[in-house]
Design a protein around this motif. Sequence first.
Motif, PDB file in Angstrom:
ATOM      1  N   ARG A  48       5.582  15.113  14.115  1.00  0.00           N
ATOM      2  CA  ARG A  48       6.916  14.521  14.002  1.00  0.00           C
ATOM      3  C   ARG A  48       7.726  15.368  13.016  1.00  0.00           C
ATOM      4  O   ARG A  48       7.833  15.027  11.851  1.00  0.00           O
ATOM      5  CB  ARG A  48       6.812  13.079  13.530  1.00  0.00           C
ATOM      6  CG  ARG A  48       6.112  12.200  14.553  1.00  0.00           C
ATOM      7  CD  ARG A  48       5.946  10.789  14.055  1.00  0.00           C
ATOM      8  NE  ARG A  48       5.366   9.956  15.089  1.00  0.00           N
ATOM      9  CZ  ARG A  48       6.048   9.278  16.005  1.00  0.00           C
ATOM     10  NH1 ARG A  48       7.348   9.327  16.016  1.00  0.00           N
ATOM     11  NH2 ARG A  48       5.432   8.557  16.902  1.00  0.00           N
ATOM     12  N   LYS A  57      11.109   7.504   7.864  1.00  0.00           N
ATOM     13  CA  LYS A  57      10.775   7.611   9.283  1.00  0.00           C
ATOM     14  C   LYS A  57      10.857   9.056   9.768  1.00  0.00           C
ATOM     15  O   LYS A  57      11.702   9.824   9.334  1.00  0.00           O
ATOM     16  CB  LYS A  57      11.684   6.719  10.108  1.00  0.00           C
ATOM     17  CG  LYS A  57      11.417   5.251   9.857  1.00  0.00           C
ATOM     18  CD  LYS A  57      12.171   4.394  10.833  1.00  0.00           C
ATOM     19  CE  LYS A  57      11.809   2.929  10.573  1.00  0.00           C
ATOM     20  NZ  LYS A  57      12.456   2.054  11.532  1.00  0.00           N
ATOM     21  N   TYR A  59      10.385  11.642  13.460  1.00  0.00           N
ATOM     22  CA  TYR A  59      10.560  11.595  14.909  1.00  0.00           C
ATOM     23  C   TYR A  59      10.096  12.886  15.567  1.00  0.00           C
ATOM     24  O   TYR A  59      10.078  13.944  14.958  1.00  0.00           O
ATOM     25  CB  TYR A  59      12.032  11.322  15.246  1.00  0.00           C
ATOM     26  CG  TYR A  59      12.450   9.971  14.731  1.00  0.00           C
ATOM     27  CD1 TYR A  59      12.268   8.835  15.490  1.00  0.00           C
ATOM     28  CD2 TYR A  59      12.973   9.830  13.445  1.00  0.00           C
ATOM     29  CE1 TYR A  59      12.611   7.584  15.002  1.00  0.00           C
ATOM     30  CE2 TYR A  59      13.318   8.586  12.941  1.00  0.00           C
ATOM     31  CZ  TYR A  59      13.131   7.468  13.733  1.00  0.00           C
ATOM     32  OH  TYR A  59      13.457   6.242  13.235  1.00  0.00           O
ATOM     33  N   HIS A  64      16.105  11.761  18.834  1.00  0.00           N
ATOM     34  CA  HIS A  64      15.603  10.476  18.341  1.00  0.00           C
ATOM     35  C   HIS A  64      16.069  10.244  16.907  1.00  0.00           C
ATOM     36  O   HIS A  64      16.448   9.125  16.546  1.00  0.00           O
ATOM     37  CB  HIS A  64      14.084  10.417  18.407  1.00  0.00           C
ATOM     38  CG  HIS A  64      13.542  10.515  19.793  1.00  0.00           C
ATOM     39  ND1 HIS A  64      12.189  10.511  20.054  1.00  0.00           N
ATOM     40  CD2 HIS A  64      14.142  10.629  21.010  1.00  0.00           C
ATOM     41  CE1 HIS A  64      11.985  10.610  21.353  1.00  0.00           C
ATOM     42  NE2 HIS A  64      13.162  10.681  21.954  1.00  0.00           N
ATOM     43  N   HIS A  68      18.488   7.316  15.385  1.00  0.00           N
ATOM     44  CA  HIS A  68      18.051   6.535  14.223  1.00  0.00           C
ATOM     45  C   HIS A  68      19.088   6.541  13.112  1.00  0.00           C
ATOM     46  O   HIS A  68      19.327   5.512  12.472  1.00  0.00           O
ATOM     47  CB  HIS A  68      16.721   7.078  13.688  1.00  0.00           C
ATOM     48  CG  HIS A  68      16.408   6.600  12.313  1.00  0.00           C
ATOM     49  ND1 HIS A  68      15.923   5.334  12.061  1.00  0.00           N
ATOM     50  CD2 HIS A  68      16.539   7.207  11.110  1.00  0.00           C
ATOM     51  CE1 HIS A  68      15.765   5.191  10.740  1.00  0.00           C
ATOM     52  NE2 HIS A  68      16.124   6.310  10.151  1.00  0.00           N
TER      53      HIS A  68
END
Length: 88
Positions: A48, A57, A59, A64, A68
């Motif tokens: 990621r 987070k 991705y 993506h 987000h």
Amino acid sequence: MSFTTSTQMKKHSMIHTGEKPYPCWQCGRSFRRKETRDTHVRYHTGERPYSCSICTKKYIAASHLREHMKTHGDDRKFDCAICLKKIL
């Protein structure tokens, strides 16, 4: 539709021929574009590389992460008339 290079034309023609020359070596699913296959492979590897600068987070694809990032902004577009929750 016209194309400026023969490479663009060849890539476009795959839509019509169904050609998908880039298989995933994990599951066998094939893709028209190498970049799409490489992003798909991250589902298998767990890589990621795109991380949010605000929260923790991560991705597999830049798109993506861009989606987000909207959750951190004030540009929520839809409000629920029943509970007043705001949704992107």
